[in-house]
Design an enzyme around this catalytic site. Structure first.
Site, PDB file in Angstrom:
ATOM      1  CE1 TYR A 113      12.261  32.304   1.879  1.00 31.34           C
ATOM      2  CE2 TYR A 113      12.630  29.938   1.737  1.00 31.34           C
ATOM      3  CZ  TYR A 113      12.301  31.141   1.140  1.00 31.34           C
ATOM      4  OH  TYR A 113      12.010  31.180  -0.199  1.00 31.34           O
ATOM      5  NE  ARG A 132      -6.322   1.460  12.154  1.00 36.51           N
ATOM      6  CZ  ARG A 132      -5.075   1.227  11.745  1.00 36.51           C
ATOM      7  NH1 ARG A 132      -4.184   2.211  11.759  1.00 36.51           N
ATOM      8  NH2 ARG A 132      -4.717   0.015  11.341  1.00 36.51           N
ATOM      9  CE  LYS A 172      -0.266   0.125   5.049  1.00 37.26           C
ATOM     10  NZ  LYS A 172      -1.128   0.169   6.235  1.00 37.26           N
ATOM     11  CG  MET A 232       9.030  23.852  -2.719  1.00 36.93           C
ATOM     12  SD  MET A 232       7.843  24.815  -3.675  1.00 36.93           S
ATOM     13  CE  MET A 232       6.720  25.350  -2.380  1.00 36.93           C
TER      14      MET A 232
END
Length: 360
Positions: A254, A129, A34, A302
């Site tokens: 940044y 769950r 998966k 990014m």
């Protein structure tokens, strides 16, 4: 020059499958593919795991993609089907399904199908769950055994919530609950995923469901996969695109969150959170360049990260940078970031190229 690339070693994948068989010699193996095989490429991984007995996926779309790619072995929908409209597709493509809710059970009872389906009744032993609660389980099982659309016998599965903790009493209680319900019932049983395979051999039963450990990554917080004889299959790499002189007291990136304590050389690497490298990675997170570890400096952008190469560094533009892999386990990067290794390997984006090798 290549930028962000995940190199997947098929030989390591095959080794890991065989290691599972060594650890659980009396169990069939459901290879969990998966989430794009945990970032390793679902179709390629499934073909590489051709010796597995079965495959496990979370979505019908994943199962259909496997069938379209020529995978003919059994496939289990671990979360089951989400709509009664899906049932004819399950029949057409010979898919096995978990059944965990009254809605799914009613859909099976009311459907008109050309042939019955193999099902796995999911028992909630403590994960809380998905699954049938123990107090409702006998009645649920009786209805499945009477359902004309279900291949008999009904298989039974569950899922551990804390199998990655060696001393977890929760796991023992879940196993006791599972045993109490399955005793005397026909059909295959399955409860062990990666943590159960490694730490709870008494839980292996008819089928084990290895996920992250198939890819050479540990489900445990305090041990990497190599400790258990597994090999990391993914090497996440990029390259230096700039080397810059940097002076004492100058900030980088940044927010200026990192300031150099010395004159040094900074490397700029063509990878960022747009490729799947974790934005939360703090200064000091290691990368590997020319055989040595160097620390991340400043925030992850990014498209780029900066690393402190050191004042005497001889690294140059074009040199390979290993972000994680066999020589720098992803478990270590996860520990630095506070994220899990599961997150890191599954969050690689489409911009990161997948390449496959059959080497060491």
């Amino acid at each position: 020059m290549k930028t962000a690339t995940a190199v997947i070693n098929r030989r390591a994948l095959r080794h890991n499958l065989q290691r599972i068989r060594q650890l659980a010699p009396d169990s069939q193996v459901v290879a969990i593919v998966k989430a794009n095989a945990y970032g390793h490429g679902m179709i390629e991984a499934a073909h590489t795991f051709c010796d597995a007995d079965c495959y496990g996926v979370a979505r019908l779309s994943e199962a259909l993609a496997l069938r379209a790619a020529g995978i003919t072995k059994p496939i289990v929908l671990l979360e089951g089907f989400f709509s009664a409209d899906d049932l004819p597709l399950l029949v057409e493509h010979q898919l096995e399904t978990a059944v965990h809710s009254p809605e799914q059970l009613a859909a099976l009872e009311q459907a008109t199908l050309s042939q019955p389906l193999r099902v796995w009744m999911k028992l909630d032993t403590g994960m809380h769950r998905l699954g049938v609660l123990p107090e409702h389980a006998d009645a649920f099982w009786q209805r499945l055994t009477a359902c004309r659309n279900v291949v008999q016998p009904v298989n039974i599965m569950s899922h551990f919530s804390r199998a990655d903790e060696p001393e977890a009493g929760t796991t023992e209680r879940q196993l006791t609950c599972f045993d109490a319900f399955t005793q005397g019932k026909p059909g295959a049983q399955s409860i062990a995923a990666s943590g159960g395979i490694l730490l709870w051999p008494q839980s292996h039963r008819d089928r084990v469901r290895p996920g992250i450990i198939l890819y050479g990554v540990s489900p445990l917080d305090n041990e990497d996969a190599a400790h258990f004889g597994f090999q990391p299959a993914m090497t996440f790499t990029s390259h230096l695109i700039a080397v810059r002189e940097h002076h004492t007291g100058e900030a980088v990136g940044y927010g200026g969150t990192w300031t150099s304590p010395r004159n040094t050389r900074l490397g700029v690497v063509a990878v960022g959170y747009g490729d799947g490298y974790p934005r939360c990675a703090p200064a000091g997170t290691p990368v590997l360049i020319n055989g040595r570890e160097v620390p991340l400096s400043g925030r992850v952008s990014m498209d780029m990260i900066t690393v402190d190469l050191g004042p005497d560094a001889q690294d140059k533009v074009g040199d390979e940078v290993i972000l994680w892999g066999p020589t720098l386990p992803v478990e270590r990067i996860a520990a630095h970031t506070g994220a899990s290794a599961y997150e890191l390997i599954t969050r690689l984006t489409q911009r990161t190229a997948l390449e496959y090798v059959d080497g060491e």
